[in-house]
Design a protein around this motif. Structure first.
Motif: not given
Length: 237
Positions: A136-152
């Protein structure tokens, strides 16, 4: 998190109705405590947000997503579970999200009163929930800081067993670094998990295809041409 069947072309394997195989298990920690086994069809609701919280659940086979609905109907997928994950632990007398299967699933159910009486079961829960907290912590970083490309890219990389993350040693053979993924989530469900629109997810997938990072065989099947190339796009390097 687990969303796909996965197979390595060099092994010629396919794993039906399973999350990424590295996480699969034929045994369940809840089964040792007399849990009741239940079978669910694809897209069946295990419980709804707001239902009385009376049981804890352990996913044995298949995949389950947890999501919350906003008053205007928007949905946020907060977690996608893999075999061995525990869910249904609420901070009040009601479940705080809805649990829905993404595939056919087998779930072990145990009454909360039994949990309160068993120190051993509480220790098992503590270990499992600590691991899930990291996800869940990793998901929070994904939602809060990563770009669309980085998320996918992060979403796809999480599905490749033993690759990416701390301590990854890379492929055994750099010339054969491909990987096949079979989606169990729709583009909309993926978008709701990554905090993106379906149009953005489709655009990123098309861009990765154009750049030669992936090959889209069907709407629900993606081949990673080179895992390391995708990993370098996750924002973790």
């Amino acid at each position: 998190m687990a969303y796909f069947d996965a197979s390595n072309p060099s092994q010629g394997a396919s794993f039906a109705h399973s999350a990424a195989p590295v996480f699969s298990s034929e045994t369940s920690s809840f089964s040792a405590f007399g849990a009741k086994a239940a079978q669910y069809d694809t897209h069946s609701v295990v419980y709804y947000e707001g239902d009385p919280s009376k049981r804890l659940y352990e996913l044995v086979k298949g995949s389950v997503m947890l999501y919350k609905l906003l008053p205007d109907g928007r949905r946020q997928v907060v977690e996608v579970l893999r075999p061995g994950d525990i869910f249904g632990l609420a901070g009040s007398d009601e479940y705080d999200c809805t649990a829905e299967t993404l595939t056919e699933a087998e779930v072990n159910e145990i009454d909360l009163k039994q949990v309160e009486r068993s120190n051993e079961l509480q220790r098992t829960l503590s270990t499992c929930l600590t691991n899930q907290m990291r996800v869940l912590h990793e998901h929070a970083v994904l939602l809060g800081r990563k770009s669309a490309v980085e998320r996918v890219a992060s979403f796809l990389m999480h599905l490749v067993p033993d690759r990416g993350g701390i301590g990854c040693v890379g492929p055994d053979n750099e010339e054969q670094d491909g990987f096949d993924l079979h989606l169990h989530m729709t583009r909309q469900e993926i978008a709701d998990y990554l905090g993106l629109t379906i149009e953005t997810v489709s655009r990123v997938v098309s861009d990765l295809k154009r750049r030669g990072v992936i090959r889209v065989d069907k709407a629900d099947k993606i081949h990673l041409n080179k895992v390391c190339s995708l990993c370098q796009m996750t924002g973790m390097h």
